[in-house]
Design an enzyme around this catalytic site. Sequence first.
Site, mmCIF file in Angstrom:
data_model
loop_
_atom_site.group_PDB
_atom_site.id
_atom_site.type_symbol
_atom_site.label_atom_id
_atom_site.label_comp_id
_atom_site.label_asym_id
_atom_site.label_seq_id
_atom_site.Cartn_x
_atom_site.Cartn_y
_atom_site.Cartn_z
ATOM 1 N N THR A 29 -128.836 -9.039 13.351
ATOM 2 C CA THR A 29 -129.992 -9.504 14.127
ATOM 3 C C THR A 29 -131.275 -9.134 13.387
ATOM 4 O O THR A 29 -131.359 -8.066 12.783
ATOM 5 C CB THR A 29 -129.965 -8.834 15.514
ATOM 6 O OG1 THR A 29 -128.819 -9.318 16.218
ATOM 7 C CG2 THR A 29 -131.211 -9.160 16.329
ATOM 8 N N GLY A 30 -132.263 -10.023 13.481
ATOM 9 C CA GLY A 30 -133.573 -9.718 12.909
ATOM 10 C C GLY A 30 -133.997 -10.766 11.898
ATOM 11 O O GLY A 30 -133.268 -11.712 11.599
ATOM 12 N N ALA A 88 -131.900 -3.620 8.447
ATOM 13 C CA ALA A 88 -132.116 -2.213 8.822
ATOM 14 C C ALA A 88 -133.621 -1.960 8.883
ATOM 15 O O ALA A 88 -134.412 -2.707 8.312
ATOM 16 C CB ALA A 88 -131.471 -1.281 7.808
ATOM 17 N N GLY A 100 -132.290 -0.953 15.036
ATOM 18 C CA GLY A 100 -132.619 -1.124 16.449
ATOM 19 C C GLY A 100 -134.054 -1.533 16.708
ATOM 20 O O GLY A 100 -134.453 -1.683 17.855
ATOM 21 N N GLY A 101 -134.813 -1.738 15.608
ATOM 22 C CA GLY A 101 -136.183 -2.221 15.792
ATOM 23 C C GLY A 101 -136.209 -3.519 16.585
ATOM 24 O O GLY A 101 -137.137 -3.785 17.356
ATOM 25 N N GLY A 102 -135.162 -4.313 16.415
ATOM 26 C CA GLY A 102 -135.068 -5.584 17.147
ATOM 27 C C GLY A 102 -134.312 -5.451 18.461
ATOM 28 O O GLY A 102 -134.082 -6.438 19.157
ATOM 29 N N GLU A 108 -124.864 -4.087 17.416
ATOM 30 C CA GLU A 108 -124.830 -3.974 15.946
ATOM 31 C C GLU A 108 -123.924 -2.830 15.522
ATOM 32 O O GLU A 108 -123.190 -2.942 14.542
ATOM 33 C CB GLU A 108 -126.249 -3.747 15.404
ATOM 34 C CG GLU A 108 -127.116 -4.991 15.499
ATOM 35 C CD GLU A 108 -128.566 -4.748 15.112
ATOM 36 O OE1 GLU A 108 -129.233 -5.702 14.724
ATOM 37 O OE2 GLU A 108 -129.031 -3.595 15.210
#
Length: 227
Positions: A29-30, A88, A100-102, A108
Amino acid sequence: MDSKTQEKKNAALKAVEQVQSGMTLGLGTGSTAYFAIEAIGEQWQAGTLTDIRAIPTSEATATQARSYGIPLVELADVDRIDLTIDGADEFDPHLRLIKGGGGALFREKLVAFASDIMLVISDASKEVEHLGAFPLPVEVLPKAIRLVERVLTEKGCRPTLRTQKDGTPYLTDNQNYILDCQLGKIADPERLDLEFHLVPGIVETGLFLGLATQVIVGQGDEIKVFG
Ligand code: 5RP
């Protein structure tokens, strides 16, 4: 495309070279993983990649993958994943990550843990000597938010509840909250991760330790591969 975005794309395309027909894939993700899914989707549609199935790590990724017609399955439906490609927020020389920023850290981590190979893709800005400048995302059961905030504060972190633009709490795809924890330099990530996992109400942390197989980094026009 700005230079950082180009680095993300270059890293993603390099990682996708390891994708083969017949594989079960984990899709991250991201904004960096986006380029990997795009490349996989284009190869799938062109017929140069066949017989793949994929487990998305977020609803956003599932939507993007579906737009190419990539067959999606649930993690519960597979024994293992051949290869996962994900971004990352930070990585250190031991290939330890903060993610986990997104907001997708829990799925994940499940997907990374189930994977034989986890390729992390990144622009050059995410390389650090010590993890921790990026606030560590921690997914928390909403019922336990006060409890976990208090315990983490007592442990010396400065947790901030992640919110949406309108000020209401950000909800993960699993309907949980996220605390972004200011830690500064994390001296012992393994110990911190264990300590956090002992706190009831913490669903998962954004520390990914011993999970990355390679980190593939775009740096200018070059590609650096760690691991
Ligand atoms: C999402 C993540 C992302 O991989 C991480 O935040 C990096 O994002 P981007 O590729 O947009 O810089 O962990 O939960």
